[in-house]
Motif scaffolding. Sequence first.
Motif, PDB file in Angstrom:
ATOM      1  N   ALA A 139      38.907  15.803 -53.688  1.00 49.43           N
ATOM      2  CA  ALA A 139      38.735  17.250 -53.843  1.00 49.43           C
ATOM      3  C   ALA A 139      39.492  17.808 -55.034  1.00 49.43           C
ATOM      4  CB  ALA A 139      39.170  17.965 -52.566  1.00 49.43           C
ATOM      5  N   ASP A 140      40.709  17.351 -55.267  1.00 45.27           N
ATOM      6  CA  ASP A 140      41.470  17.824 -56.423  1.00 45.27           C
ATOM      7  C   ASP A 140      42.539  16.813 -56.784  1.00 45.27           C
ATOM      8  OD1 ASP A 140      44.030  18.508 -54.960  1.00 45.27           O
ATOM      9  OD2 ASP A 140      42.688  19.900 -53.951  1.00 45.27           O
TER      10      ASP A 140
ATOM     11  N   THR B  24      40.102  20.718 -60.034  1.00 47.60           N
ATOM     12  CA  THR B  24      39.392  20.784 -58.755  1.00 47.60           C
ATOM     13  C   THR B  24      38.047  20.095 -58.928  1.00 47.60           C
ATOM     14  OG1 THR B  24      40.463  22.856 -58.127  1.00 47.60           O
ATOM     15  CG2 THR B  24      38.402  22.306 -57.010  1.00 47.60           C
TER      16      THR B  24
ATOM     17  N   PHE C  72      35.959  19.270 -55.980  1.00 46.99           N
ATOM     18  CA  PHE C  72      35.028  19.632 -54.917  1.00 46.99           C
ATOM     19  C   PHE C  72      35.425  20.995 -54.375  1.00 46.99           C
ATOM     20  CE2 PHE C  72      33.240  19.833 -50.675  1.00 46.99           C
ATOM     21  CZ  PHE C  72      31.975  19.292 -50.851  1.00 46.99           C
ATOM     22  N   ASN C  73      34.443  21.910 -54.346  1.00 43.58           N
ATOM     23  CA  ASN C  73      34.675  23.272 -53.875  1.00 43.58           C
ATOM     24  C   ASN C  73      34.292  23.354 -52.403  1.00 43.58           C
ATOM     25  OD1 ASN C  73      34.306  26.087 -53.269  1.00 43.58           O
ATOM     26  ND2 ASN C  73      34.284  26.489 -55.476  1.00 43.58           N
TER      27      ASN C  73
ATOM     28  N   TRP D 128      34.246  25.862 -50.440  1.00 41.88           N
ATOM     29  CA  TRP D 128      33.497  27.068 -50.082  1.00 41.88           C
ATOM     30  C   TRP D 128      32.005  26.925 -50.365  1.00 41.88           C
ATOM     31  CZ3 TRP D 128      31.280  31.515 -52.656  1.00 41.88           C
ATOM     32  CH2 TRP D 128      31.046  32.582 -51.786  1.00 41.88           C
ATOM     33  N   THR D 129      31.690  26.366 -51.544  1.00 43.93           N
ATOM     34  CA  THR D 129      30.282  26.201 -51.898  1.00 43.93           C
ATOM     35  C   THR D 129      29.710  24.875 -51.422  1.00 43.93           C
ATOM     36  OG1 THR D 129      30.774  25.184 -54.047  1.00 43.93           O
ATOM     37  CG2 THR D 129      30.602  27.595 -53.985  1.00 43.93           C
TER      38      THR D 129
ATOM     39  N   ARG E 207      30.048  22.091 -53.075  1.00 45.92           N
ATOM     40  CA  ARG E 207      29.519  21.437 -54.271  1.00 45.92           C
ATOM     41  C   ARG E 207      30.635  20.791 -55.061  1.00 45.92           C
ATOM     42  NH1 ARG E 207      25.414  26.008 -56.809  1.00 45.92           N
ATOM     43  NH2 ARG E 207      23.983  26.144 -55.046  1.00 45.92           N
ATOM     44  N   THR E 208      30.246  19.776 -55.842  1.00 49.38           N
ATOM     45  CA  THR E 208      31.199  19.194 -56.764  1.00 49.38           C
ATOM     46  C   THR E 208      31.423  20.171 -57.901  1.00 49.38           C
ATOM     47  OG1 THR E 208      29.388  18.062 -57.907  1.00 49.38           O
ATOM     48  CG2 THR E 208      30.575  16.816 -56.218  1.00 49.38           C
ATOM     49  N   VAL E 209      32.544  20.051 -58.571  1.00 52.01           N
ATOM     50  CA  VAL E 209      32.901  20.932 -59.675  1.00 52.01           C
ATOM     51  C   VAL E 209      33.028  20.082 -60.928  1.00 52.01           C
ATOM     52  CG1 VAL E 209      34.636  22.556 -60.536  1.00 52.01           C
ATOM     53  CG2 VAL E 209      34.125  22.454 -58.088  1.00 52.01           C
TER      54      VAL E 209
ATOM     55  N   GLU F   9      29.941  22.875 -61.158  1.00 49.24           N
ATOM     56  CA  GLU F   9      28.639  22.958 -60.519  1.00 49.24           C
ATOM     57  C   GLU F   9      27.531  22.841 -61.558  1.00 49.24           C
ATOM     58  OE1 GLU F   9      28.470  26.506 -58.291  1.00 49.24           O
ATOM     59  OE2 GLU F   9      30.181  26.005 -57.033  1.00 49.24           O
TER      60      GLU F   9
ATOM     61  N   GLY G 208      27.743  30.531 -52.257  1.00 51.55           N
ATOM     62  CA  GLY G 208      28.527  31.288 -53.211  1.00 51.55           C
ATOM     63  C   GLY G 208      27.788  32.424 -53.870  1.00 51.55           C
TER      64      GLY G 208
END
Length: 199
Positions: A117-118, A144, A146-147, A149-150, A152-154, A156, A185
Amino acid sequence: MLGVGPAFAASLHFISASASFASASSPNLNVNFKEASLGDTVTINYTASADATATYACINGGNNHPQAANKATVNGPVSSSGAFSSGKNGSITASLTLTPPSAGSFSCPNGQRLVLADVSYTNVAITDTTNNVSRSIAGTFSKTLFNFWTGRTVPERPRSAAAAALPSVQRQGRPTTGGARAVAGRTEGRLAPEGPGSA
């Protein structure tokens, strides 16, 4: 391996040292450096090092993070080593890549996948281990990946041109009417009808 003579050892130094992520979506940190006054055609050993922190999480098939317990943060030193030759100009310009600490024994239950994730790196340094010369690289390098909240990978993926053209009230912010709903989002749905007396 050829050694470095006393005259060279007294004057060799790092001209530059910096760090940056390998790409927009990579958790790996490239440590770039240049060292001079090494002498001609000598082989020098280097080690890039840092203290790293990584967060791993379990994601289900819907890209959701179902339980707060399904997350682990790992800390530890990371390093990467390599040997490079100065050639005939007496300097070495090279790069070594640091990778996040592994998830260790942390694992996910059936039906979920493990994601990084981060990640962050501090106390980054490059060391000429042949001659015991070091250079620190100031700063904290964080990303970061992986988000939650959404889901999704970052970073996006870019939205389509059609989605980008929607009025901002339809694409972002909180839903203000019963006809709208929040999705990944953004807010989408029909606009509220204008009230009496509206222009």
